[in-house]
Every structure is written in structure tokens, then in C-alpha cells.
Design a protein around this motif. Structure first.
Motif, PDB file in Angstrom:
ATOM      1  N   VAL A  87      19.349   7.774  -2.279  1.00  0.00           N
ATOM      2  CA  VAL A  87      19.649   6.420  -1.805  1.00  0.00           C
ATOM      3  C   VAL A  87      18.379   5.790  -1.235  1.00  0.00           C
ATOM      4  O   VAL A  87      18.054   4.625  -1.531  1.00  0.00           O
ATOM      5  N   ARG A  88      17.652   6.539  -0.423  1.00  0.00           N
ATOM      6  CA  ARG A  88      16.399   6.036   0.145  1.00  0.00           C
ATOM      7  C   ARG A  88      15.403   5.658  -0.951  1.00  0.00           C
ATOM      8  O   ARG A  88      14.743   4.617  -0.897  1.00  0.00           O
ATOM      9  N   MET A  89      15.284   6.531  -1.964  1.00  0.00           N
ATOM     10  CA  MET A  89      14.309   6.276  -3.022  1.00  0.00           C
ATOM     11  C   MET A  89      14.688   5.035  -3.827  1.00  0.00           C
ATOM     12  O   MET A  89      13.831   4.220  -4.181  1.00  0.00           O
ATOM     13  N   ILE A  90      15.960   4.879  -4.104  1.00  0.00           N
ATOM     14  CA  ILE A  90      16.410   3.698  -4.849  1.00  0.00           C
ATOM     15  C   ILE A  90      16.196   2.435  -4.028  1.00  0.00           C
ATOM     16  O   ILE A  90      15.726   1.409  -4.537  1.00  0.00           O
ATOM     17  N   ALA A  91      16.501   2.493  -2.753  1.00  0.00           N
ATOM     18  CA  ALA A  91      16.304   1.318  -1.896  1.00  0.00           C
ATOM     19  C   ALA A  91      14.828   0.929  -1.826  1.00  0.00           C
ATOM     20  O   ALA A  91      14.480  -0.252  -1.928  1.00  0.00           O
ATOM     21  N   ALA A  92      13.966   1.917  -1.672  1.00  0.00           N
ATOM     22  CA  ALA A  92      12.531   1.624  -1.623  1.00  0.00           C
ATOM     23  C   ALA A  92      12.045   1.084  -2.962  1.00  0.00           C
ATOM     24  O   ALA A  92      11.210   0.172  -3.010  1.00  0.00           O
ATOM     25  N   THR A  93      12.573   1.631  -4.053  1.00  0.00           N
ATOM     26  CA  THR A  93      12.209   1.133  -5.380  1.00  0.00           C
ATOM     27  C   THR A  93      12.596  -0.330  -5.530  1.00  0.00           C
ATOM     28  O   THR A  93      11.832  -1.151  -6.049  1.00  0.00           O
ATOM     29  N   ARG A  94      13.796  -0.663  -5.067  1.00  0.00           N
ATOM     30  CA  ARG A  94      14.240  -2.057  -5.156  1.00  0.00           C
ATOM     31  C   ARG A  94      13.344  -2.982  -4.341  1.00  0.00           C
ATOM     32  O   ARG A  94      13.011  -4.097  -4.783  1.00  0.00           O
ATOM     33  N   LEU A  95      12.902  -2.542  -3.173  1.00  0.00           N
ATOM     34  CA  LEU A  95      12.037  -3.371  -2.342  1.00  0.00           C
ATOM     35  C   LEU A  95      10.647  -3.530  -2.949  1.00  0.00           C
ATOM     36  O   LEU A  95      10.046  -4.610  -2.887  1.00  0.00           O
ATOM     37  N   VAL A  96      10.135  -2.469  -3.544  1.00  0.00           N
ATOM     38  CA  VAL A  96       8.785  -2.503  -4.110  1.00  0.00           C
ATOM     39  C   VAL A  96       8.765  -3.176  -5.482  1.00  0.00           C
ATOM     40  O   VAL A  96       7.795  -3.849  -5.844  1.00  0.00           O
TER      41      VAL A  96
ATOM     42  N   LEU B 165      18.230   4.605   7.706  1.00  0.00           N
ATOM     43  CA  LEU B 165      18.882   4.434   6.413  1.00  0.00           C
ATOM     44  C   LEU B 165      19.606   3.099   6.295  1.00  0.00           C
ATOM     45  O   LEU B 165      19.478   2.395   5.273  1.00  0.00           O
ATOM     46  N   LEU B 166      20.384   2.710   7.298  1.00  0.00           N
ATOM     47  CA  LEU B 166      21.150   1.475   7.197  1.00  0.00           C
ATOM     48  C   LEU B 166      20.240   0.252   7.161  1.00  0.00           C
ATOM     49  O   LEU B 166      20.530  -0.731   6.469  1.00  0.00           O
ATOM     50  N   ASP B 167      19.140   0.317   7.874  1.00  0.00           N
ATOM     51  CA  ASP B 167      18.163  -0.771   7.838  1.00  0.00           C
ATOM     52  C   ASP B 167      17.547  -0.865   6.445  1.00  0.00           C
ATOM     53  O   ASP B 167      17.449  -1.959   5.859  1.00  0.00           O
ATOM     54  N   LEU B 168      17.148   0.270   5.896  1.00  0.00           N
ATOM     55  CA  LEU B 168      16.530   0.303   4.572  1.00  0.00           C
ATOM     56  C   LEU B 168      17.487  -0.228   3.503  1.00  0.00           C
ATOM     57  O   LEU B 168      17.121  -1.071   2.678  1.00  0.00           O
TER      58      LEU B 168
ATOM     59  N   THR C 160       0.848  -1.196   0.000  1.00  0.00           N
ATOM     60  CA  THR C 160       0.000   0.000   0.000  1.00  0.00           C
ATOM     61  C   THR C 160       0.883   1.244   0.000  1.00  0.00           C
ATOM     62  O   THR C 160       2.070   1.179   0.355  1.00  0.00           O
ATOM     63  N   PRO C 161       0.337   2.393  -0.386  1.00  0.00           N
ATOM     64  CA  PRO C 161       1.126   3.623  -0.276  1.00  0.00           C
ATOM     65  C   PRO C 161       1.638   3.858   1.136  1.00  0.00           C
ATOM     66  O   PRO C 161       2.762   4.334   1.323  1.00  0.00           O
ATOM     67  N   GLU C 162       0.829   3.512   2.127  1.00  0.00           N
ATOM     68  CA  GLU C 162       1.244   3.705   3.519  1.00  0.00           C
ATOM     69  C   GLU C 162       2.440   2.813   3.856  1.00  0.00           C
ATOM     70  O   GLU C 162       3.379   3.251   4.547  1.00  0.00           O
ATOM     71  N   ALA C 163       2.418   1.586   3.368  1.00  0.00           N
ATOM     72  CA  ALA C 163       3.530   0.674   3.637  1.00  0.00           C
ATOM     73  C   ALA C 163       4.797   1.134   2.933  1.00  0.00           C
ATOM     74  O   ALA C 163       5.904   1.016   3.482  1.00  0.00           O
ATOM     75  N   ILE C 164       4.646   1.675   1.726  1.00  0.00           N
ATOM     76  CA  ILE C 164       5.824   2.165   1.009  1.00  0.00           C
ATOM     77  C   ILE C 164       6.386   3.407   1.693  1.00  0.00           C
ATOM     78  O   ILE C 164       7.607   3.563   1.824  1.00  0.00           O
ATOM     79  N   GLU C 165       5.514   4.275   2.174  1.00  0.00           N
ATOM     80  CA  GLU C 165       5.998   5.446   2.912  1.00  0.00           C
ATOM     81  C   GLU C 165       6.744   5.007   4.163  1.00  0.00           C
ATOM     82  O   GLU C 165       7.779   5.592   4.523  1.00  0.00           O
ATOM     83  N   ALA C 166       6.259   3.964   4.815  1.00  0.00           N
ATOM     84  CA  ALA C 166       6.949   3.457   6.009  1.00  0.00           C
ATOM     85  C   ALA C 166       8.346   2.956   5.648  1.00  0.00           C
ATOM     86  O   ALA C 166       9.297   3.147   6.419  1.00  0.00           O
ATOM     87  N   LEU C 167       8.492   2.333   4.477  1.00  0.00           N
ATOM     88  CA  LEU C 167       9.819   1.923   4.029  1.00  0.00           C
ATOM     89  C   LEU C 167      10.733   3.135   3.870  1.00  0.00           C
ATOM     90  O   LEU C 167      11.892   3.121   4.303  1.00  0.00           O
TER      91      LEU C 167
END
Length: 324
Positions: free
Chosen positions: A252-261, A26-29, A14-21
Motif C-alpha cells: 500500500v505504501r509503495m503504491i501510494a508513493a508511486t501515485r504521488l511520484v 500510513l493514513l497521511d500517505l 529527489t530520492p531523499e524526498a521519495i524516501e520521506a514519502l
């Protein structure tokens, strides 16, 4: 035109779950993203592409970030008519010799025109494909008939970015709707063309807007094979000229979230790379990016030069000798 299919399986974030990511430490993400990246991709493989503008300026769209918009009268930009196919093929040969695996051609049109200009683009696609390169074009909005002809010419991918989340979209563009973009993606997908579709960060959007972008991409069925993540490059004379630069950790955050999603997508570190240090770019690759654009220009904005690209890629290569 039929709307692009949207998938909503139970596991879809969900958008909410992606925002939580995006809000994780940062190191966790980055750690989570790196694990997913290694599960789906060779972590040492970086796909390379080259991008040129085959028709520059005079676009009737009012995209706030874009120096090619005819609405932004104070931008210093030389308009250029559609390039001759022979010149484009020569550029593609140079790109291949420099190490590019994909050759991308962009034209500043609201929608792809019919007639001689489109026939010239088809010639470019055929000839670039014949060189053994992946071929990608971005021509604005596309009809189903045009998409089929591009596919028949050998087009690998169609680039058509969503730019940002649907709620923020109208603050950046008013001359084309979010649904217009989805319709063009549907036309390309129906013709069997893979999609290159991503967005831009740093335009004043919130984390929820970034999450909305990733949710929109993940909801396409199937999701895009290639996802460029761009940082805004502020251009004097555009409405976003005074936007402050993003901290490198934001991309970096955006790329990491993109990779997870989008675990199977090729995530492209795209516009704005010149603003990043070598170390920040390497962190982006650790976070899940696995593609970049070679060359010193992306359409009309500056990119890292060939020498910088070589140094960066050499740093990622195996170490053979260490000085005593």
C-alpha cells in the motif's frame, strides 16, 4: 544506441524526498495519494489486463527472483518452446471475453531473437491488435530495429521492468546491467511505443532502494505510462525462496508513493496480489492503483482466479440493493 532521455526539472523529486514519502504515517500517505489520484484519474476505473508466457524457462539471466532462470537448477518448471501464434490468438480471445482490455505476452529470453521466432511474435502482435485489444510484450533486451518492427505491427506497450533501485540492482541480477535496461526502454520509446516499467518489492531492499526505483522511473523523459508494482512471490529453488512475506501495508505504501511520484501513470497491482485480502487490495486502489491482471497465472506464478477477480470488482461497483 542512444541513452533514454532523463528529465531533471526543479520539481522532480529527489530520492531523499521519495524516501520521506514512504516513511509518512500510513493514513497521511494514503490520503495524499488518493487526492492526487482523483485529480488525474477516474477513481472508479480499473484497467484490466491478461498476461501469458509464450516461451517458458531456460532464460540465461540470473535474476534471483525468477523461476525461469536457467541458473536456478532446483526450480520445478517445465520448459516450453515458443507458442504457436494460433494458440496465442485463441488465448487472447478468451482473455477479451473474460474482460481484459490489454493482452500481454512474455518470453523468457535475454534479448529478443531475430529470424522465425521474432517473426512469430510480430504475427501475434498484429493478430492480437486486430482483436481490438491493447498489446504488450516483454521479450528481454530489444534493438532499435526490433522496436520499430514491433511498433509497425501495432504494439501498444513494451514491458521492461527496472526491478529495483540502481544501488540494489547488482544484488539481484548480475547478467544484465541497469544501463542495459535503460537502453531497451530507450529503443522502445524511440519507436513510439509506450512503456510499461516498474519493479518488485520484498527482495530484501531498503526504503532508500524503493525510493531509488521510483526516482529512476520518474527521471525518464517521459515517465512510463504504466507502472506495475509487484510483490515478490518466493519460488522454491530460487535464491529468494526464503524471503519472508511482506505485510500488506508495505505494498500500500509503495503504491501510494508511486501515485504521488508518477501522478499520470497507470499503476498496476501486479504479482503477489493473491497474497492480499480483498480489503488490502481495495486499500491499494484507494492509494492510487488503477489496474490489475486478470487470470490465475502471471507467467509462471499464481494469481487470483477469475471467480476471485469477479468478487473483487463487484465489491468496487455501485450498490443497487441492500438486504433488509
Amino acid at each position: 544506441m542512444s541513452a533514454i532521455p532523463v528529465r531533471t526539472p526543479p520539481a522532480s523529486p529527489t530520492p531523499e524526498a521519495i524516501e520521506a514519502l514512504l516513511r509518512l504515517p500510513l493514513l497521511d500517505l494514503v490520503g495524499r495519494a488518493n487526492a492526487v489520484h482523483r485529480a488525474h484519474h477516474d477513481p472508479n476505473e480499473i484497467h484490466t489486463a491478461s498476461l501469458i508466457s509464450i516461451k517458458t524457462g531456460g532464460c540465461p539471466e540470473d535474476c534471483a527472483y525468477c523461476p525461469q532462470s536457467a541458473h536456478h537448477h532446483d526450480v520445478e518448471l517445465t520448459r516450453e518452446a515458443l507458442m504457436n501464434p494460433d494458440s496465442v490468438i485463441a488465448a487472447a480471445k478468451r482473455a477479451k471475453a473474460a474482460g481484459a482490455e490489454r493482452f500481454c505476452m512474455g518470453a523468457a529470453w535475454r534479448s529478443a531473437p531475430e529470424g522465425a521466432p521474432f517473426e512469430a511474435v510480430l504475427t501475434m502482435v498484429r493478430e492480437v491488435s486486430a482483436l481490438g485489444l491493447e498489446t504488450c510484450v516483454t521479450l528481454g533486451m530489444l534493438s532499435e530495429s526490433q522496436a520499430r518492427r514491433l511498433a509497425d505491427a501495432g504494439l501498444t506497450a513494451y514491458n521492461h521492468n527496472l526491478d529495483t533501485g540502481p544501488e540494489f540492482y547488482s544484488k539481484i541480477i548480475t547478467t544484465r546491467t541497469f544501463q542495459d535496461r535503460l537502453d531497451t526502454l530507450a529503443a522502445a520509446r524511440a519507436a513510439g511505443i509506450s512503456l510499461c516499467c516498474g519493479g518488485i518489492i520484498g527482495m530484501g531492499e531498503t526504503l532508500r532502494d524503493r525510493a531509488g526505483l521510483l526516482w529512476s522511473l520518474a527521471s525518464l523523459d517521459p515517465p512510463p505510462e504504466s507502472v506495475p508494482i509487484n510483490m515478490l512471490v518466493p519460488v522454491p529453488g530460487t535464491p529468494l525462496a526464503d524471503r519472508p512475506p511482506l505485510p500488506s501495508t508495505e505494498v500500500v505504501r509503495m503504491i501510494a508513493a508511486t501515485r504521488l511520484v508518477l501522478p499520470r501513470a497507470r499503476v498496476r497491482l501486479s504479482a503477489g496480489r493473491r497474497q492480499l485480502s480483498q480489503e488490502a487490495q481495495i486499500l491499494c486502489f484507494i492509494a492510487g492503483a488503477n489496474a490489475l491482471f486478470l487470470g490465475d497465472t502471471l507467467l509462471t506464478t499464481p494469481n487470483a482466479g477469475p471467480d476471485e477477480d469477479k468478487v473483487l470488482l463487484d465489491l468496487l461497483a455501485p450498490v443497487e440493493n441492500v438486504a433488509a
